[in-house]
Design an enzyme around this catalytic site. Sequence first.
Site, PDB file in Angstrom:
ATOM      1  N   ASP A  76     -47.384 -40.336  -8.829  1.00  0.00           N
ATOM      2  CA  ASP A  76     -47.025 -38.608  -9.129  1.00  0.00           C
ATOM      3  C   ASP A  76     -45.663 -38.254  -8.311  1.00  0.00           C
ATOM      4  O   ASP A  76     -45.582 -37.006  -7.803  1.00  0.00           O
ATOM      5  CB  ASP A  76     -48.256 -37.647  -8.913  1.00  0.00           C
ATOM      6  CG  ASP A  76     -49.505 -38.032  -9.649  1.00  0.00           C
ATOM      7  OD1 ASP A  76     -49.248 -38.523 -10.755  1.00  0.00           O
ATOM      8  OD2 ASP A  76     -50.341 -38.092  -8.839  1.00  0.00           O
ATOM      9  N   LYS A  79     -41.367 -39.572 -10.924  1.00  0.00           N
ATOM     10  CA  LYS A  79     -40.783 -40.690 -11.620  1.00  0.00           C
ATOM     11  C   LYS A  79     -40.116 -40.588 -12.936  1.00  0.00           C
ATOM     12  O   LYS A  79     -38.947 -40.721 -13.376  1.00  0.00           O
ATOM     13  CB  LYS A  79     -41.426 -42.262 -11.709  1.00  0.00           C
ATOM     14  CG  LYS A  79     -41.936 -42.710 -10.354  1.00  0.00           C
ATOM     15  CD  LYS A  79     -42.884 -43.904 -10.590  1.00  0.00           C
ATOM     16  CE  LYS A  79     -44.369 -43.706 -11.251  1.00  0.00           C
ATOM     17  NZ  LYS A  79     -45.028 -43.042 -10.468  1.00  0.00           N
ATOM     18  N   GLY A 136     -49.340 -40.897 -16.520  1.00  0.00           N
ATOM     19  CA  GLY A 136     -48.836 -39.691 -17.255  1.00  0.00           C
ATOM     20  C   GLY A 136     -47.374 -39.502 -16.541  1.00  0.00           C
ATOM     21  O   GLY A 136     -46.831 -38.961 -15.870  1.00  0.00           O
ATOM     22  N   HIS A 137     -46.792 -39.932 -17.733  1.00  0.00           N
ATOM     23  CA  HIS A 137     -45.033 -39.684 -17.475  1.00  0.00           C
ATOM     24  C   HIS A 137     -44.633 -38.593 -18.275  1.00  0.00           C
ATOM     25  O   HIS A 137     -44.845 -38.591 -19.754  1.00  0.00           O
ATOM     26  CB  HIS A 137     -44.609 -41.208 -18.015  1.00  0.00           C
ATOM     27  CG  HIS A 137     -44.621 -42.102 -16.976  1.00  0.00           C
ATOM     28  ND1 HIS A 137     -44.152 -43.518 -16.862  1.00  0.00           N
ATOM     29  CD2 HIS A 137     -45.460 -42.052 -15.992  1.00  0.00           C
ATOM     30  CE1 HIS A 137     -44.585 -43.842 -16.003  1.00  0.00           C
ATOM     31  NE2 HIS A 137     -45.286 -43.356 -15.319  1.00  0.00           N
ATOM     32  N   GLN A 190     -48.162 -45.329 -11.465  1.00  0.00           N
ATOM     33  CA  GLN A 190     -48.663 -44.973 -10.217  1.00  0.00           C
ATOM     34  C   GLN A 190     -47.751 -45.362  -9.072  1.00  0.00           C
ATOM     35  O   GLN A 190     -46.644 -45.234  -9.091  1.00  0.00           O
ATOM     36  CB  GLN A 190     -49.983 -46.003  -9.993  1.00  0.00           C
ATOM     37  CG  GLN A 190     -51.031 -45.692 -11.037  1.00  0.00           C
ATOM     38  CD  GLN A 190     -50.924 -46.363 -12.414  1.00  0.00           C
ATOM     39  OE1 GLN A 190     -50.426 -47.559 -12.501  1.00  0.00           O
ATOM     40  NE2 GLN A 190     -51.248 -45.614 -13.360  1.00  0.00           N
TER      41      GLN A 190
END
Length: 432
Positions: free
Chosen positions: A15, A18, A42-43, A230
């Site tokens: 988180d 990125k 979750g991007h 991650q």
Amino acid sequence: MKNGVQALIGAQWGDEGKGRVVDVLAREVDVVVRYQGGANAGHTVIVEGKKHVFHLLPSGMLYPNRVCVIGNGVVLDPEQLIAEIKGLDPSPEDIGTKLVVSGSAHIVMPYHKKLDALSESSRKGSSNARAIGTTGRGIGPCYVDKYNRIGIRAEDIVDERQLADKLRINIEEKNLILDKLYGEQPLDFDELYEKALSWGRFIKPYLGDSSLEIDSALRAGKKVLFEGAQGTLLDVDHGTYPFVTSSSCVSGGCCTGGTLGPGRFDRVIGVTKAYCTRVGEGPFPTEDKGDIGERLRQSGAEFGATTGRPRRCGWLDMVGLNYAVRVNGLGVIALTKLDVLSGLDELKVCTSYEIDGEGTDRFPSSAAVLDRVKPVYETFKSWKDDISKCRSFGDLPSEARDYVKFIEDKTGVRVGLIGVGPGREDTIFVDF
Ligand code: IMP
């Protein structure tokens, strides 16, 4: 952009923002590769002002004429992947973008998610074990099968015979575990077999050889970005084990999970927030459970993109960041969310640890030792101004510049990008 092959790695517990950096880089690269993890990630991708959240698809999917690769190191939840492909707007065909799924990527089966939930709740109820706080996406149990050499790979769900043989072995084993360990109902072979074949029919056109794909792109002079999910401190080997995910999040994971040899990488970018967050259980030396933590959570909108859980928050930890610099070989740092620190009375940065009365700047490998860390802080003056309109390093207030320079001094790595607000334009580039 000078660099042909870049890896983008989270330097904390995930988180780090990125997505924002990928958003910048994806415009300039031709190939985007995911190499580890699965739908636990979750991007967030913003294209033309529209926000999209991908859990499995590489972030390049919404850009025209790209090749997006899901490497062998990823664990693939087919239902999630199919939903994400169906939800793509514009469609990849319309914009000339191609998705390649490695046949060697392992499939997350429904029983992996079930076993993930069951083992978490048994850890929660046990006096001998601490829960990990997993995302419940079946990640750990799927990697267990991979390393136990009984996993089902993407190439198996397009081969009826192979699938039947492998599924039988798995169902026999999982039913024993479900029945004897958890008193749960057995799995039904026919139902799972039909389901897996239907996923296979959908995924078949995307199956390919990720190694060949990346190699031929590089030979044609194309640019490749490896997109980490991650972060370093959640890496199965180098993170705060056992409070980690089950994959290799560090830059070395790009080679094994993304099929490219180390000699071909040009640079590794580490993404870190200007403070720290963590979701799930496990040691977090600089966590602030009081007002500062709450203030960072609210100002930084620190709630998980996959599970919606509130993130634990605290000050920047230089011991952890220097460890990430070392294990990833970071060549440049992208510092995100500097604006979240605006307006605080003072800022703190953890520069060393005290463990059992002894000072150290070494990040310990044992979670039990990390649990005993007392962080040693240096205090900085904060800045009151809103910095979200700053577009160059010189625009920042002197206190903010000092904060960034301190990070560069302590890590020996330059900060090439600074996030100063939530919008994609709220970014300062310093020769990135
Ligand atoms: P798992 O990956 O679902 O097995 O979860 C293991 C640990 O990694 C838990 O503490 C999760 O909260 C954490 N985790 C997994 N994926 C992410 C992520 O994308 N961001 C932050 N934490 C994550």
